[in-house]
Write a protein that holds these residues in place. Structure first.
Motif, short mmCIF file in Angstrom:
data_model
loop_
_atom_site.label_atom_id
_atom_site.label_comp_id
_atom_site.label_asym_id
_atom_site.label_seq_id
_atom_site.Cartn_x
_atom_site.Cartn_y
_atom_site.Cartn_z
N MET A 1 0.82 -1.21 0.00
CA MET A 1 0.00 0.00 0.00
C MET A 1 0.85 1.27 0.00
SD MET A 1 -2.85 1.05 -0.37
CE MET A 1 -4.46 1.25 0.29
N PRO A 2 1.89 1.41 0.82
CA PRO A 2 2.71 2.64 0.75
C PRO A 2 3.40 2.81 -0.60
CG PRO A 2 3.14 1.46 2.79
CD PRO A 2 2.26 0.58 1.96
N ALA A 3 3.80 1.71 -1.22
CA ALA A 3 4.44 1.80 -2.54
C ALA A 3 3.44 2.28 -3.59
CB ALA A 3 5.03 0.45 -2.93
N ARG A 4 2.19 1.81 -3.51
CA ARG A 4 1.15 2.25 -4.43
C ARG A 4 0.86 3.75 -4.26
NH1 ARG A 4 -3.38 -2.54 -4.22
NH2 ARG A 4 -2.05 -4.14 -5.14
N VAL A 5 0.77 4.18 -3.02
CA VAL A 5 0.51 5.60 -2.74
C VAL A 5 1.67 6.44 -3.28
CG1 VAL A 5 0.27 7.32 -0.91
CG2 VAL A 5 -0.97 5.16 -0.76
N PHE A 6 2.89 5.99 -3.05
CA PHE A 6 4.06 6.71 -3.54
C PHE A 6 4.05 6.81 -5.06
CE2 PHE A 6 8.44 6.59 -5.15
CZ PHE A 6 8.88 7.80 -4.66
N LEU A 7 3.74 5.71 -5.75
CA LEU A 7 3.67 5.73 -7.21
C LEU A 7 2.57 6.66 -7.72
CD1 LEU A 7 4.38 2.05 -8.30
CD2 LEU A 7 5.71 4.08 -8.83
N CYS A 8 1.43 6.66 -7.07
CA CYS A 8 0.33 7.54 -7.47
C CYS A 8 0.73 9.01 -7.29
CB CYS A 8 -0.94 7.23 -6.66
SG CYS A 8 -1.74 5.70 -7.17
N LEU A 9 1.36 9.32 -6.15
CA LEU A 9 1.80 10.69 -5.92
C LEU A 9 2.88 11.10 -6.92
CD1 LEU A 9 1.92 10.83 -2.02
CD2 LEU A 9 0.26 11.91 -3.54
N LEU A 10 3.76 10.17 -7.23
CA LEU A 10 4.81 10.45 -8.20
C LEU A 10 4.21 10.74 -9.59
CD1 LEU A 10 7.88 10.56 -8.80
CD2 LEU A 10 7.70 8.13 -9.40
N MET A 11 3.28 9.91 -10.01
CA MET A 11 2.61 10.11 -11.31
C MET A 11 1.82 11.41 -11.32
SD MET A 11 3.28 7.76 -13.39
CE MET A 11 3.11 6.13 -13.96
N ALA A 12 1.15 11.72 -10.22
CA ALA A 12 0.37 12.96 -10.14
C ALA A 12 1.29 14.17 -10.22
CB ALA A 12 -0.46 12.99 -8.86
N SER A 13 2.42 14.14 -9.51
CA SER A 13 3.34 15.28 -9.54
C SER A 13 3.96 15.45 -10.92
CB SER A 13 4.41 15.13 -8.47
OG SER A 13 5.21 14.00 -8.71
N VAL A 14 4.28 14.35 -11.60
CA VAL A 14 4.82 14.44 -12.96
C VAL A 14 3.76 15.03 -13.90
CG1 VAL A 14 5.60 13.06 -14.94
CG2 VAL A 14 6.53 12.62 -12.66
N SER A 15 2.53 14.60 -13.75
CA SER A 15 1.44 15.12 -14.59
C SER A 15 1.24 16.61 -14.36
CB SER A 15 0.14 14.37 -14.30
OG SER A 15 0.26 13.02 -14.63
N ILE A 16 1.24 17.03 -13.10
CA ILE A 16 1.07 18.44 -12.78
C ILE A 16 2.23 19.26 -13.34
CG2 ILE A 16 1.04 20.10 -10.88
CD1 ILE A 16 -0.63 18.04 -9.31
N ALA A 17 3.44 18.74 -13.22
CA ALA A 17 4.61 19.45 -13.76
C ALA A 17 4.49 19.61 -15.27
CB ALA A 17 5.88 18.71 -13.39
N MET A 18 4.03 18.58 -15.96
CA MET A 18 3.85 18.66 -17.40
C MET A 18 2.76 19.67 -17.77
SD MET A 18 4.35 14.66 -18.44
CE MET A 18 4.07 14.89 -20.16
N LEU A 19 1.68 19.70 -17.02
CA LEU A 19 0.60 20.65 -17.28
C LEU A 19 1.07 22.09 -17.07
CD1 LEU A 19 -2.51 18.86 -15.75
CD2 LEU A 19 -2.08 19.34 -18.16
N VAL A 20 1.83 22.32 -16.02
CA VAL A 20 2.36 23.66 -15.76
C VAL A 20 3.29 24.08 -16.88
CG1 VAL A 20 3.87 24.98 -14.20
CG2 VAL A 20 2.05 23.55 -13.26
N SER A 21 4.13 23.17 -17.34
CA SER A 21 5.03 23.47 -18.43
C SER A 21 4.27 23.81 -19.71
CB SER A 21 5.97 22.28 -18.67
OG SER A 21 6.78 22.52 -19.78
N CYS A 22 3.23 23.05 -20.00
CA CYS A 22 2.41 23.33 -21.18
C CYS A 22 1.71 24.68 -21.06
CB CYS A 22 1.38 22.22 -21.39
SG CYS A 22 2.09 20.68 -21.98
N ALA A 23 1.20 24.99 -19.88
CA ALA A 23 0.53 26.27 -19.65
C ALA A 23 1.50 27.43 -19.87
CB ALA A 23 -0.07 26.31 -18.25
#
Length: 106
Positions: free
Chosen positions: A10-32
């Protein structure tokens, strides 16, 4: 041998989800930022085109004036009319402008 399916804790899953979310947000900010930059550049391009048009008009006016000033007859006309240069023994009478022209300037 049987293949064992490996599952994440469970902690590894949460970590991966947070990692994917932060990468997605970073990409969206860059595109904006890129989109915002693109709109700024388009605005600058349109302003520069307007300025180029104005400068081309000024250049054309100055070119015409330069050509006229190379003509000796036009040069005499300008010097005598605008700067009131006279020939020897010649008198210049400057007439007052009309009242209508004075009202238009007010």
């Amino acid at each position: 041998m049987t293949a064992r399916k490996r599952t994440l804790t469970m902690p590894a899953r949460v970590f991966l989800c947070l990692l994917m979310a932060s990468v997605s947000i970073a990409m969206l900010v860059s595109c904006a930022k890129d989109v915002f930059n693109m709109f700024q550049l388009k605005d600058q391009i349109s302003q520069n085109k307007t300025e180029i048009s104005k400068l081309e008009d000024v250049k054309e006016t100055l070119t015409d004036q330069k050509e006229k000033l190379q003509d000796p007859e036009y040069l005499k006309y300008m010097v005598r009319g605008k700067y009131l240069v006279t020939k020897d023994g010649e008198q210049v009478f400057k007439l007052p402008t009309s009242d209508k022209a004075s009202e238009d300037n007010s």
